[in-house]
Design a protein around this motif. Sequence first.
Motif, PDB file in Angstrom:
ATOM      1  N   TYR A   1      -8.321  61.782  12.039  1.00 22.72           N
ATOM      2  CA  TYR A   1      -7.317  62.156  13.042  1.00 22.72           C
ATOM      3  C   TYR A   1      -6.402  63.274  12.540  1.00 22.72           C
ATOM      4  CZ  TYR A   1      -8.781  57.885  15.394  1.00 22.72           C
ATOM      5  OH  TYR A   1      -9.531  56.915  16.023  1.00 22.72           O
ATOM      6  N   ASN A   2      -6.982  64.210  11.790  1.00 25.08           N
ATOM      7  CA  ASN A   2      -6.199  65.305  11.202  1.00 25.08           C
ATOM      8  C   ASN A   2      -5.098  64.783  10.298  1.00 25.08           C
ATOM      9  OD1 ASN A   2      -7.682  67.359  12.552  1.00 25.08           O
ATOM     10  ND2 ASN A   2      -6.511  66.952  14.409  1.00 25.08           N
ATOM     11  N   MET A   3      -5.349  63.653   9.640  1.00 28.45           N
ATOM     12  CA  MET A   3      -4.417  63.056   8.700  1.00 28.45           C
ATOM     13  C   MET A   3      -5.220  62.550   7.505  1.00 28.45           C
ATOM     14  SD  MET A   3      -2.029  60.906  11.383  1.00 28.45           S
ATOM     15  CE  MET A   3      -0.640  60.714  10.263  1.00 28.45           C
ATOM     16  N   ALA A   4      -4.513  62.259   6.409  1.00 37.06           N
ATOM     17  CA  ALA A   4      -5.166  61.736   5.217  1.00 37.06           C
ATOM     18  C   ALA A   4      -4.166  60.899   4.437  1.00 37.06           C
ATOM     19  CB  ALA A   4      -5.688  62.879   4.340  1.00 37.06           C
ATOM     20  N   PRO A   5      -4.642  59.919   3.661  1.00 38.76           N
ATOM     21  CA  PRO A   5      -3.730  59.140   2.825  1.00 38.76           C
ATOM     22  C   PRO A   5      -2.960  60.038   1.867  1.00 38.76           C
ATOM     23  CG  PRO A   5      -5.890  58.104   2.934  1.00 38.76           C
ATOM     24  CD  PRO A   5      -6.030  59.463   3.563  1.00 38.76           C
ATOM     25  N   VAL A   6      -1.749  59.619   1.524  1.00 38.11           N
ATOM     26  CA  VAL A   6      -0.899  60.459   0.667  1.00 38.11           C
ATOM     27  C   VAL A   6      -1.203  60.267  -0.803  1.00 38.11           C
ATOM     28  CG1 VAL A   6       0.958  60.559   2.353  1.00 38.11           C
ATOM     29  CG2 VAL A   6       0.940  58.709   0.672  1.00 38.11           C
ATOM     30  N   LYS A   7      -1.967  59.227  -1.164  1.00 38.92           N
ATOM     31  CA  LYS A   7      -2.248  58.965  -2.569  1.00 38.92           C
ATOM     32  C   LYS A   7      -3.750  58.886  -2.822  1.00 38.92           C
ATOM     33  CE  LYS A   7       1.952  56.343  -3.767  1.00 38.92           C
ATOM     34  NZ  LYS A   7       2.462  55.053  -4.293  1.00 38.92           N
ATOM     35  N   ASN A   8      -4.115  59.269  -4.034  1.00 36.54           N
ATOM     36  CA  ASN A   8      -5.470  59.053  -4.545  1.00 36.54           C
ATOM     37  C   ASN A   8      -6.557  59.726  -3.717  1.00 36.54           C
ATOM     38  OD1 ASN A   8      -4.351  57.345  -6.544  1.00 36.54           O
ATOM     39  ND2 ASN A   8      -4.411  55.603  -5.129  1.00 36.54           N
ATOM     40  N   VAL A   9      -6.267  60.888  -3.198  1.00 31.39           N
ATOM     41  CA  VAL A   9      -7.268  61.646  -2.454  1.00 31.39           C
ATOM     42  C   VAL A   9      -7.369  63.038  -3.053  1.00 31.39           C
ATOM     43  CG1 VAL A   9      -7.951  62.609  -0.232  1.00 31.39           C
ATOM     44  CG2 VAL A   9      -6.868  60.359  -0.324  1.00 31.39           C
ATOM     45  N   GLY A  10      -8.555  63.388  -3.509  1.00 37.83           N
ATOM     46  CA  GLY A  10      -8.773  64.736  -4.025  1.00 37.83           C
ATOM     47  C   GLY A  10      -9.584  65.549  -3.046  1.00 37.83           C
ATOM     48  N   ALA A  11      -9.978  66.737  -3.472  1.00 36.91           N
ATOM     49  CA  ALA A  11     -10.821  67.598  -2.643  1.00 36.91           C
ATOM     50  C   ALA A  11     -12.277  67.217  -2.890  1.00 36.91           C
ATOM     51  CB  ALA A  11     -10.571  69.063  -2.973  1.00 36.91           C
ATOM     52  N   LEU A  12     -12.773  66.241  -2.116  1.00 38.08           N
ATOM     53  CA  LEU A  12     -14.104  65.709  -2.320  1.00 38.08           C
ATOM     54  C   LEU A  12     -15.163  66.695  -1.839  1.00 38.08           C
ATOM     55  CD1 LEU A  12     -13.452  62.078  -0.989  1.00 38.08           C
ATOM     56  CD2 LEU A  12     -13.266  62.906  -3.348  1.00 38.08           C
ATOM     57  N   ALA A  13     -16.261  66.790  -2.611  1.00 38.54           N
ATOM     58  CA  ALA A  13     -17.350  67.685  -2.211  1.00 38.54           C
ATOM     59  C   ALA A  13     -18.002  67.212  -0.922  1.00 38.54           C
ATOM     60  CB  ALA A  13     -18.380  67.776  -3.328  1.00 38.54           C
ATOM     61  N   ASN A  14     -18.100  65.888  -0.749  1.00 39.07           N
ATOM     62  CA  ASN A  14     -18.638  65.319   0.477  1.00 39.07           C
ATOM     63  C   ASN A  14     -17.497  64.847   1.360  1.00 39.07           C
ATOM     64  OD1 ASN A  14     -21.709  65.134   0.014  1.00 39.07           O
ATOM     65  ND2 ASN A  14     -20.866  64.251  -1.856  1.00 39.07           N
ATOM     66  N   SER A  15     -17.686  64.938   2.655  1.00 38.96           N
ATOM     67  CA  SER A  15     -16.654  64.492   3.580  1.00 38.96           C
ATOM     68  C   SER A  15     -16.393  62.998   3.408  1.00 38.96           C
ATOM     69  CB  SER A  15     -17.088  64.772   5.020  1.00 38.96           C
ATOM     70  OG  SER A  15     -16.180  64.189   5.932  1.00 38.96           O
ATOM     71  N   PRO A  16     -15.129  62.579   3.425  1.00 40.65           N
ATOM     72  CA  PRO A  16     -14.837  61.146   3.383  1.00 40.65           C
ATOM     73  C   PRO A  16     -15.208  60.450   4.695  1.00 40.65           C
ATOM     74  CG  PRO A  16     -12.824  62.383   3.726  1.00 40.65           C
ATOM     75  CD  PRO A  16     -13.898  63.395   3.459  1.00 40.65           C
ATOM     76  N   ILE A  17     -15.396  61.206   5.763  1.00 39.68           N
ATOM     77  CA  ILE A  17     -15.887  60.655   7.028  1.00 39.68           C
ATOM     78  C   ILE A  17     -17.408  60.657   6.978  1.00 39.68           C
ATOM     79  CG2 ILE A  17     -16.003  60.974   9.525  1.00 39.68           C
ATOM     80  CD1 ILE A  17     -13.376  62.479   9.361  1.00 39.68           C
ATOM     81  N   PHE A  18     -18.031  59.533   7.328  1.00 39.63           N
ATOM     82  CA  PHE A  18     -19.489  59.551   7.338  1.00 39.63           C
ATOM     83  C   PHE A  18     -20.065  59.362   8.726  1.00 39.63           C
ATOM     84  CE2 PHE A  18     -18.570  55.088   6.704  1.00 39.63           C
ATOM     85  CZ  PHE A  18     -19.573  54.401   7.375  1.00 39.63           C
ATOM     86  N   ASN A  19     -19.248  59.103   9.742  1.00 36.40           N
ATOM     87  CA  ASN A  19     -19.724  59.059  11.125  1.00 36.40           C
ATOM     88  C   ASN A  19     -18.836  59.950  11.977  1.00 36.40           C
ATOM     89  OD1 ASN A  19     -20.644  58.545  13.703  1.00 36.40           O
ATOM     90  ND2 ASN A  19     -20.630  56.328  13.507  1.00 36.40           N
TER      91      ASN A  19
ATOM     92  N   GLU B   1     -15.324  48.213   9.740  1.00 36.24           N
ATOM     93  CA  GLU B   1     -15.869  49.359  10.460  1.00 36.24           C
ATOM     94  C   GLU B   1     -14.735  50.224  11.009  1.00 36.24           C
ATOM     95  OE1 GLU B   1     -18.913  50.481  14.139  1.00 36.24           O
ATOM     96  OE2 GLU B   1     -18.779  48.423  13.402  1.00 36.24           O
ATOM     97  N   GLY B   2     -14.850  51.521  10.819  1.00 35.29           N
ATOM     98  CA  GLY B   2     -13.853  52.460  11.305  1.00 35.29           C
ATOM     99  C   GLY B   2     -12.726  52.739  10.335  1.00 35.29           C
ATOM    100  N   SER B   3     -12.710  52.081   9.175  1.00 39.38           N
ATOM    101  CA  SER B   3     -11.585  52.280   8.249  1.00 39.38           C
ATOM    102  C   SER B   3     -11.573  53.693   7.681  1.00 39.38           C
ATOM    103  CB  SER B   3     -11.630  51.251   7.125  1.00 39.38           C
ATOM    104  OG  SER B   3     -12.850  51.330   6.395  1.00 39.38           O
ATOM    105  N   THR B   4     -12.732  54.242   7.381  1.00 34.11           N
ATOM    106  CA  THR B   4     -12.778  55.615   6.865  1.00 34.11           C
ATOM    107  C   THR B   4     -12.310  56.604   7.926  1.00 34.11           C
ATOM    108  OG1 THR B   4     -14.583  55.084   5.353  1.00 34.11           O
ATOM    109  CG2 THR B   4     -14.277  57.401   5.921  1.00 34.11           C
ATOM    110  N   PHE B   5     -12.772  56.401   9.168  1.00 34.74           N
ATOM    111  CA  PHE B   5     -12.358  57.312  10.228  1.00 34.74           C
ATOM    112  C   PHE B   5     -10.860  57.208  10.482  1.00 34.74           C
ATOM    113  CE2 PHE B   5     -12.119  59.209  14.442  1.00 34.74           C
ATOM    114  CZ  PHE B   5     -13.027  60.236  14.355  1.00 34.74           C
ATOM    115  N   ALA B   6     -10.300  56.005  10.364  1.00 39.50           N
ATOM    116  CA  ALA B   6      -8.865  55.833  10.576  1.00 39.50           C
ATOM    117  C   ALA B   6      -8.056  56.615   9.543  1.00 39.50           C
ATOM    118  CB  ALA B   6      -8.492  54.351  10.513  1.00 39.50           C
ATOM    119  N   ARG B   7      -8.564  56.694   8.321  1.00 41.18           N
ATOM    120  CA  ARG B   7      -7.823  57.399   7.271  1.00 41.18           C
ATOM    121  C   ARG B   7      -7.985  58.913   7.357  1.00 41.18           C
ATOM    122  NH1 ARG B   7      -9.946  53.132   4.170  1.00 41.18           N
ATOM    123  NH2 ARG B   7     -11.517  54.502   3.234  1.00 41.18           N
ATOM    124  N   PHE B   8      -9.141  59.374   7.813  1.00 42.58           N
ATOM    125  CA  PHE B   8      -9.419  60.806   7.702  1.00 42.58           C
ATOM    126  C   PHE B   8      -9.816  61.485   9.010  1.00 42.58           C
ATOM    127  CE2 PHE B   8     -10.469  58.865   3.596  1.00 42.58           C
ATOM    128  CZ  PHE B   8      -9.686  59.622   2.739  1.00 42.58           C
TER     129      PHE B   8
END
Length: 354
Positions: free
Chosen positions: A206-224, A197-204
Amino acid sequence: MNAPYAFHEPAPTRQDFYDRIRGLNLTPLWESLHSLVPREPRSPATPTLWRYRDVQPYLMQSGQLITAEEAVRRVLVLENPGLPGLSSITQSLYAGLQLILPGEVAPSHRHAQSALRFIVDGKGAYTTVDGERTLMHPGDFIITPSWAWHDHGNEGIDGVSEPVVWLDGLDIPMLRFFDAGFAENDTELSQRVTHPEGSTFARFGYNMAPVKNVGALANSPIFNYPYARSREALDTLKRTDAVDAWHGHKLRYVNPLTGGSPMPTIATFLQLLPAAFAGKRHRATDGTVYCVVEGRGSAVIDGQRFEFEPHDVFVVPSWAELRLSSIDDAVLFSFSDRPLQSAASILREAFLDN
């Protein structure tokens, strides 16, 4: 010489002509042009408010009639009286109030429709989206992207178990229009949790994002989107920014990777109306659904006055004039079909003087 398209039989009456061409699956545009291409929008949806204190007893009664598992989703649909039989709150949006009782599970499934959950009342429930579980707190905004596995349950929290109610918002009428609706039931009642729980929020989150394997997703990677953080932002704006004459202090939820809406079909907002706020009139083509989080006030919609209090839901149809006012500090969550209207370049707004 006769004209090349001259008719030699007597000219029919208009109605005779219409009756004859109907057999060829033809209709005359001139009889429907003004309704097909009106001077301005005339939505069949009507301004409506659902008082939570009136609806809540029936929600609780529904919990005695059917289980969450049997119902799949135990929901009372907020059906606009101007759209009878369509299970729609506007021409493009669906809304309903869902109840889950302590110990229940709403089974795992997925569907092409995009969904949002806005937690209205109660604590102790969770939702799991594609293997990550999150607790639900009042005021949290949670998304279920199109074709994402999701289930809900109510295990209680800190020893407290109570009924939990949230507002569902989906783009069901949009997909019905496109004949593009699909759904699939999972093989298990609940998903296996595969992400902490909270892993998605930790990655996305806090105005930050992982440096690899992240594209411009149509849906937000945050779901809460937790209410505590959103409410803090509004409080800061209240202290530091001038109040907008139409909206008070209003923010939109965003997909942190694109800056767009969390879902491609539905935009979501949170706004604070300071105590004694008296807004000016405005209108927009995106019909909008509002849920009252805190405070009391009124919404005047095309001249109709609706007094609101916490947990009430009201709808403003497309191009209806809206004027908001508050008694004490009021917080409103809202959603609309704005992303699609913006993408099609048909969104129109008007900000009016009182």
